[in-house]
Design an enzyme around this catalytic site. Structure first.
Site, PDB file in Angstrom:
ATOM      1  CE  LYS A  41     -39.362  -5.079   6.846  1.00  0.00           C
ATOM      2  NZ  LYS A  41     -40.309  -5.696   7.774  1.00  0.00           N
ATOM      3  N   GLY A  42     -32.648  -6.104   6.804  1.00  0.00           N
ATOM      4  CA  GLY A  42     -31.526  -6.404   7.695  1.00  0.00           C
ATOM      5  C   GLY A  42     -30.271  -5.589   7.451  1.00  0.00           C
ATOM      6  CD  GLU A  97     -27.794  -9.092   1.899  1.00  0.00           C
ATOM      7  OE1 GLU A  97     -28.145  -8.724   3.044  1.00  0.00           O
ATOM      8  OE2 GLU A  97     -28.516  -9.759   1.161  1.00  0.00           O
ATOM      9  CG  ASP A  98     -28.531  -8.944   6.834  1.00  0.00           C
ATOM     10  OD1 ASP A  98     -28.277  -9.473   5.728  1.00  0.00           O
ATOM     11  OD2 ASP A  98     -29.663  -8.968   7.339  1.00  0.00           O
ATOM     12  CG  ASP A 101     -27.614 -18.926   5.353  1.00  0.00           C
ATOM     13  OD1 ASP A 101     -26.739 -19.527   5.990  1.00  0.00           O
ATOM     14  OD2 ASP A 101     -28.796 -19.336   5.296  1.00  0.00           O
ATOM     15  CE  LYS A 129     -25.859 -18.355   9.740  1.00  0.00           C
ATOM     16  NZ  LYS A 129     -27.296 -18.751   9.786  1.00  0.00           N
TER      17      LYS A 129
HETATM   18  P1  IMP Z   1     -29.130 -16.647   1.476  1.00  0.00           P
HETATM   19  O1  IMP Z   1     -27.682 -16.249   1.493  1.00  0.00           O
HETATM   20  O2  IMP Z   1     -29.744 -16.570   0.118  1.00  0.00           O
HETATM   21  O3  IMP Z   1     -29.329 -18.004   2.070  1.00  0.00           O
HETATM   22  O4  IMP Z   1     -30.003 -15.679   2.353  1.00  0.00           O
HETATM   23  C1  IMP Z   1     -29.450 -14.702   3.126  1.00  0.00           C
HETATM   24  C2  IMP Z   1     -30.561 -13.985   3.870  1.00  0.00           C
HETATM   25  O5  IMP Z   1     -31.218 -14.881   4.778  1.00  0.00           O
HETATM   26  C3  IMP Z   1     -29.958 -12.889   4.713  1.00  0.00           C
HETATM   27  O6  IMP Z   1     -29.925 -11.653   4.016  1.00  0.00           O
HETATM   28  C4  IMP Z   1     -30.877 -12.873   5.908  1.00  0.00           C
HETATM   29  O7  IMP Z   1     -31.974 -12.025   5.660  1.00  0.00           O
HETATM   30  C5  IMP Z   1     -31.364 -14.285   6.044  1.00  0.00           C
HETATM   31  N1  IMP Z   1     -30.571 -15.043   7.032  1.00  0.00           N
HETATM   32  C6  IMP Z   1     -29.643 -16.005   6.785  1.00  0.00           C
HETATM   33  N2  IMP Z   1     -29.105 -16.488   7.916  1.00  0.00           N
HETATM   34  C7  IMP Z   1     -29.693 -15.797   8.924  1.00  0.00           C
HETATM   35  C8  IMP Z   1     -29.536 -15.839  10.362  1.00  0.00           C
HETATM   36  O8  IMP Z   1     -28.757 -16.593  10.961  1.00  0.00           O
HETATM   37  N3  IMP Z   1     -30.323 -14.965  11.064  1.00  0.00           N
HETATM   38  C9  IMP Z   1     -31.205 -14.117  10.469  1.00  0.00           C
HETATM   39  N4  IMP Z   1     -31.366 -14.054   9.127  1.00  0.00           N
HETATM   40  C10 IMP Z   1     -30.625 -14.885   8.366  1.00  0.00           C
HETATM   41 MG    MG Z   2     -31.041  -9.851   4.216  1.00  0.00          MG
END
Ligand code: IMP
Ligand code: MG
Length: 195
Positions: A41-42, A97-98, A101, A129
């Site tokens: 949803k983000g 994407e929000d 990470d 990030k």
């Molecule tokens: P990744 O890049 O596969 O590790 O996952 C990214 C997802 O994890 C994002 O789309 C967010 O939904 C969630 N996420 C990662 N870091 C944060 C944070 O600091 N706050 C809230 N959600 C996060």
């Molecule tokens: Mg997300």
């Protein structure tokens, strides 16, 4: 009591950056009609603001995914709970994407999208990030570099709360907020909505 959270990106700075990203996309995709895809949803809050500054005939579509555990444990593999409504074959796709990470979720999703033969796929992420990146990703449009802290607000949640905070907050003590989800309420109630 030490501060549980503080404002990392202010709403007016977010708005300014979203405007710039919209202008870049408008320039780069001139005479084209990209489809912007958001992962629920983000990313939907960012997408909603972004499309209103893009001066192109865009389409939007949503995907909803469910993780098998955390991003790392699952190596990014996800189950598609809701797929796109439209075929992206031959289309210019921008994944909105929000936050990126580890990048594991998005790199898995990109492989799914690319298998459908779009004309192009680019990433637009409000927050990068990058210190935590595991899966290398080429992010075409980035809003802000995000330090290695847990962030909430502007679509980002902790336990499904606080997506409606207009600023992006750095949460210093995630454990405390998980234990007492009301801790960040002052950031929600801080000021009455303006007409
Ligand atoms: P990744 O890049 O596969 O590790 O996952 C990214 C997802 O994890 C994002 O789309 C967010 O939904 C969630 N996420 C990662 N870091 C944060 C944070 O600091 N706050 C809230 N959600 C996060
Ligand atoms: Mg997300």
């Amino acid at each position: 009591m030490a501060e549980v959270a503080s404002v990392l990106f202010r709403r007016e700075d977010i708005r300014g950056r979203v405007d710039e990203l919209g202008r870049s996309i408008t320039r780069d995709y001139a005479a084209r009609a990209p489809v912007l895809i958001s992962v629920l949803k983000g990313g939907s809050i960012f997408l909603a603001d972004l499309i209103r500054v893009i001066r192109l005939p865009v389409a939007i579509d949503y995907m909803s995914i469910s993780r098998y555990g955390g991003a790392v444990e699952s190596m990014g593999r996800v189950r598609i709970v809701k797929d796109l409504d439209e075929d992206i074959g031959g289309r210019d796709v921008i994944v909105v994407e929000d936050i990126v990470d580890t990048g594991l979720t998005l790199s898995y999703l990109l492989s799914v999208l690319e298998s459908r033969q779009p004309a192009s796929v680019e990433i637009c992420a409000l927050l990068d990030k990058s210190a935590r990146r595991i899966a290398p990703l080429d992010i075409r449009y980035t809003g802000f570099d995000c330090p290695d802290v847990f962030v909430v607000g502007y679509g980002l949640d902790v336990g499904e709360r606080y997506r409606n905070v207009p600023d992006i907050l750095a949460v210093a003590d995630v454990g405390a907020v998980t234990e007492d989800p009301d801790l960040l309420l002052p950031f929600v109630e801080g000021e009455p909505p303006t007409a």
